[in-house]
Scaffold this motif. Sequence first.
Motif, short mmCIF file in Angstrom:
data_model
loop_
_atom_site.label_atom_id
_atom_site.label_comp_id
_atom_site.label_asym_id
_atom_site.label_seq_id
_atom_site.Cartn_x
_atom_site.Cartn_y
_atom_site.Cartn_z
N HIS A 147 -10.95 -3.24 -11.07
CA HIS A 147 -10.51 -2.45 -9.90
C HIS A 147 -9.03 -2.06 -10.00
O HIS A 147 -8.42 -1.74 -8.99
CB HIS A 147 -10.74 -3.27 -8.61
N ARG A 201 -14.55 -3.62 2.86
CA ARG A 201 -14.68 -2.80 1.64
C ARG A 201 -13.37 -2.77 0.85
O ARG A 201 -13.37 -2.64 -0.36
CB ARG A 201 -15.09 -1.37 2.00
N ASP A 202 -12.26 -2.89 1.56
CA ASP A 202 -10.97 -2.79 0.87
C ASP A 202 -10.40 -4.13 0.42
O ASP A 202 -9.27 -4.20 -0.06
CB ASP A 202 -9.95 -2.09 1.79
N LYS A 204 -2.14 2.88 -3.03
CA LYS A 204 -3.52 2.38 -3.18
C LYS A 204 -3.92 1.57 -1.95
O LYS A 204 -3.05 1.14 -1.19
CB LYS A 204 -3.62 1.52 -4.44
N ASP A 205 -5.24 1.33 -1.80
CA ASP A 205 -5.73 0.70 -0.57
C ASP A 205 -6.20 -0.74 -0.72
O ASP A 205 -6.13 -1.53 0.21
CB ASP A 205 -6.93 1.49 -0.01
N LYS A 206 -6.72 -1.09 -1.88
CA LYS A 206 -7.42 -2.39 -1.96
C LYS A 206 -6.43 -3.56 -2.11
O LYS A 206 -5.33 -3.40 -2.63
CB LYS A 206 -8.39 -2.39 -3.14
N ASP A 241 -7.32 0.78 -8.11
CA ASP A 241 -7.40 0.84 -6.63
C ASP A 241 -6.63 -0.29 -5.93
O ASP A 241 -6.54 -0.29 -4.71
CB ASP A 241 -8.88 0.74 -6.18
N ARG A 280 0.84 -1.20 0.00
CA ARG A 280 0.00 0.00 0.00
C ARG A 280 0.88 1.26 0.00
O ARG A 280 0.59 2.22 -0.71
CB ARG A 280 -0.92 -0.01 1.22
N ALA A 316 -14.90 -1.39 7.11
CA ALA A 316 -13.93 -0.75 6.20
C ALA A 316 -12.94 -1.80 5.67
O ALA A 316 -12.51 -1.73 4.52
CB ALA A 316 -13.17 0.35 6.93
#
Length: 404
Positions: A172, A152-153, A107-109, A175, A102, A149
């Motif tokens: 995606h 979601r990631d 990015k987060d996912k 992300d 990350r 959360a």
Amino acid sequence: MPLPADLRMVMVRGQGSKVHDAAGKEYIDCMLGSGPLLLGHGRPEVVEAVRKQAALGSTYFALNEPAIRLAEALVEAVPCGEQVRFQSTGSDATFVALRLARAFTGKDKVLKFEGGWHGGHDVGQLSGAPADPPPYPTAVPDCAGIPAAACRDVLVAPFNDLATTADIIDQHRHDIAAVILEPLQRSLQPVPGFLEGLRDVTKKHGIVLIFDEVVTGFRIAWGGAQERYGVVPDLACYGKAMAGGYPLSAVVGNAELLKLADPYQRGKGPYCFVSGTLSGNPVASAAGLAALEVLRQPGTYDRLRAIGRRLTEGLEKAANSAGVALQVLGDGPILQPFFTDRKPLRNHRDLLHADKQKAVRFGLELIRRGVYCTPGGKIYLSLAHTDEDIDRVVAAAGEAMKVD
Ligand SMILES: Cc1ncc(COP(=O)(O)O)c(C=O)c1O
């Protein structure tokens, strides 16, 4: 399910391939501490290394010689190895690898595979064992206390299904920081082309590919799954066998990524905190070095594969003569019996069709017959297991699979 009263034992001693409980019963150990004891219990080289280092100091919170030498050995052995950061547990290592990815990508996912296990942190506890999985790529928590959360990631994909996975990645791609997987997912081997395809698609989109080699590292080959299956990730997580039964883990891989954890990097761009009181502990490092010295000897992996084969063939033969539908999955000294005639078994959803209760009953009956293992889980073998041990496990299994 609570253990039956006669199987609630306290272990007091391990030696070679055996463990002994407080009531004096001996077991052939196919649990191996959940994997770390690839050399068996009390291997003299490891015991001596630990004894020596413990007398010199148990921890320094500083660079130390055993940790430096172990890091050098990891860089030499692991195909993606350029640099190393030590932690204490396998969960630490996967957590750190994801944070590095990350930090590196901004990015987060994260994409992970349904049925894959990466430890106790929030990402590790998503879609590891869903009994009634939602459509891909929705993640579901395996335990309470996971924040929405985190769900979601995390994107969830089917192991061994490159087309569906590539589709999710494509949707995606802007992300996703990382794709993390066990290259041998629990006991499911990757189908030809799956790991290669993941390597290509992650490279194409600048996504960090992380192999969780906490189980496969130094176990299915000296160079782990990367060597065995011929695909090199950006980062790899090590633990269990690497440390010879002591608490130590590592993230190994690309120097550009690992450099983000360098404390001198703070204030100069992306910096990623990675440290812990016992990370790179000298006693555990000395144990790991001693274990690797044994494992690097010629013949190690031929022997581990030979006993894996002997047990697989023995179990299949026993199932045949008992008229039981059984498939043994795994690779080398990692095996897992599934009671089903459904084929092929390639991902978590296929495995949901196997008779889980029968597998648990089978495991409990094995323990009753002196084979210590995780009921319904994997069977681990070590260099300490003799052919006679394996034949005794097969004999116990033959009886255990007939109990209903
Ligand atoms: C593939 C894999 N990754 C990570 C972990 C977590 O390791 P630890 O239990 O040392 O935190 C495990 C533990 O079984 C594992 O099997």
